[in-house]
Motif scaffolding. Structure first.
Motif, short mmCIF file in Angstrom:
data_model
loop_
_atom_site.label_atom_id
_atom_site.label_comp_id
_atom_site.label_asym_id
_atom_site.label_seq_id
_atom_site.Cartn_x
_atom_site.Cartn_y
_atom_site.Cartn_z
N ARG A 313 16.23 -8.72 17.53
CA ARG A 313 15.23 -7.67 18.47
C ARG A 313 16.23 -6.74 19.40
N CYS A 329 21.88 -4.66 19.30
CA CYS A 329 21.19 -4.57 18.30
C CYS A 329 20.04 -3.40 18.77
N SER A 331 17.23 -2.12 16.96
CA SER A 331 16.01 -2.42 16.50
C SER A 331 16.06 -3.41 15.47
N GLY A 332 15.01 -4.36 15.49
CA GLY A 332 14.95 -5.52 14.59
C GLY A 332 13.50 -6.15 14.28
N GLY A 343 17.61 -5.35 10.64
CA GLY A 343 17.69 -4.61 11.94
C GLY A 343 18.83 -3.63 11.81
#
Length: 386
Positions: A313, A329, A331-332, A343
């Motif tokens: 996430r 991260c 985007s996921g 992601g």
């Protein structure tokens, strides 16, 4: 492209009140679950994120993106001013053509990502993200001063996206002029009558599927929405909310401002070198980006697949195999079409080769992940665009 007439019911809101698009009541009627987004009340989902996602991949989906900003420059020097503000080369556009670009600050980091439309010999329309509208209005207005005319047309312009392999089948039912829109090339646009409503239609989108984005007057958008829903439902069309919009764009590896790109990232490390034309002449951030290009990148935005049991996430730390935190991260989520947890994230350059293994810190659990080639999903036809 003809400017929509200013309606009497443009969105107005106090500092604490969420704005509503003119299609708000249609969202509620179709069971849209409304959430706050960038100061607006927007539908996050209707029938469910996965159901809406698959509708776009297999048939088509309808999106209300009227919260986006529309900024117009007019006059003999308008093209030069817009070209100075963005990284891509607006000077190469013919009337009726558009391009994706970034707008950077003097440090070479990204103020916003945009689509610029050349609407006339001396007229340019730029669409910016809703969360950046106030910022971009100030940037464009300031640059236009003493050089060209500037108008923020956001409150008089609605924008509806029709995306998916059956998008043009739906348009073919919306009148003889709309039926000819399949002749548009990618990143081209023209004025058209759709369901008896005067619009401007562009072959662009943010899903990885073929389709269009339709501009119309703010107060005519509800009728256009209703017509398209009525015409498209027998073909599998469904209204789509922000949730599926996010999973669709992630599978297509399209950046989201505020997640994958922002004022701490530059276009080169974000994989957007293709929209940076250093040879076109001077533009804001050019000197800084020339310096970035002259040195090896310290980090890069990569796509990855979570191979362990977990979902990456936004904001989760990325670690090397020794457990050292080395990245983030951006985007996921699960990818409904690809059937994998996927992601995007920034990693040190030495960990960005395809096949490199690393760890995602999922709330204290280190989960295995692998750098993979992107986009995660690519349609057989159509343009992948912003």
């Amino acid at each position: 492209m003809n400017p929509p007439a200013s309606p009497p019911d443009s969105p107005k809101a106090s500092a604490t009140e969420e704005r509503r698009t003119s299609i708000h009541e249609e969202h509620v009627k179709h069971g849209g679950r409304m959430v706050p987004f960038a100061g607006w009340s927007m539908p996050i989902q209707y029938s469910g994120i996965v159901d809406e996602h698959q509708a776009v991949r297999n048939a088509c989906g309808l999106f209300d993106v009227s919260h986006m900003g529309e900024l117009e420059m007019r006059g003999p020097h308008a093209g030069q001013v817009v070209n100075y503000l963005v990284t891509n080369d607006v000077g190469q556009l013919a009337v009726g053509q558009a391009l994706y670009t970034a707008c950077c600050n003097a440090s070479g980091t990204i103020l916003d990502d945009l689509i610029v439309y050349r609407a006339g010999d001396d007229r340019y329309l730029t669409v910016c993200n809703a969360s950046n509208r106030d910022k971009m209005v100030e940037v464009f207005r300031s640059a236009a001063e003493d050089h060209c005319e500037f108008e923020d047309r956001s409150d008089s312009t609605a924008l509806i996206a029709l995306q998916g392999p059956k998008a043009f089948e739906v348009l073919a039912l919306a009148g003889s002029d709309a039926a000819k829109l399949s002749e548009l090339k990618s990143f081209h646009f023209r004025d058209a009558v759709v369901a008896n409503i005067a619009c401007t239609v562009a072959r662009t989108g943010y899903t990885g599927e073929d389709g269009v984005e339709i501009f119309c007057a703010w107060n005519e958008a509800p009728a256009l929405w209703r017509h398209l829903v009525e015409l498209g439902t027998p073909l599998g069309l469904k209204p789509v909310g922000l949730g599926a919009r996010d999973t669709l764009r992630l599978e297509a590896r399209l950046s989201l401002y505020g997640n994958d790109i922002d004022e701490t990232t530059n276009p080169l490390e974000a994989g957007l070198a293709w929209v940076v034309k250093l040879g076109k002449g001077d533009f804001v951030g050019r000197e800084a980006l020339e310096k970035v290009k002259a040195e090896p990148l310290a980090r890069k935005l990569v796509g990855f697949e979570v191979t362990g049991r977990g979902v990456a996430r936004h904001g989760y730390p990325l670690r090397d195999l020794q457990g050292n935190e080395v990245g983030i991260c951006t985007s996921g989520s699960p990818g409904p079409t690809v059937g994998k947890n996927i992601g995007l994230g920034y990693l040190p350059a030495n960990l960005t080769a395809i096949g490199t293994q690393f760890l995602v810190d999922c709330r204290g659990r280190n989960i295995e992940a692998t750098v993979v080639k992107t986009p995660f999903y690519k349609a057989n036809k159509g343009a992948v665009s912003k």
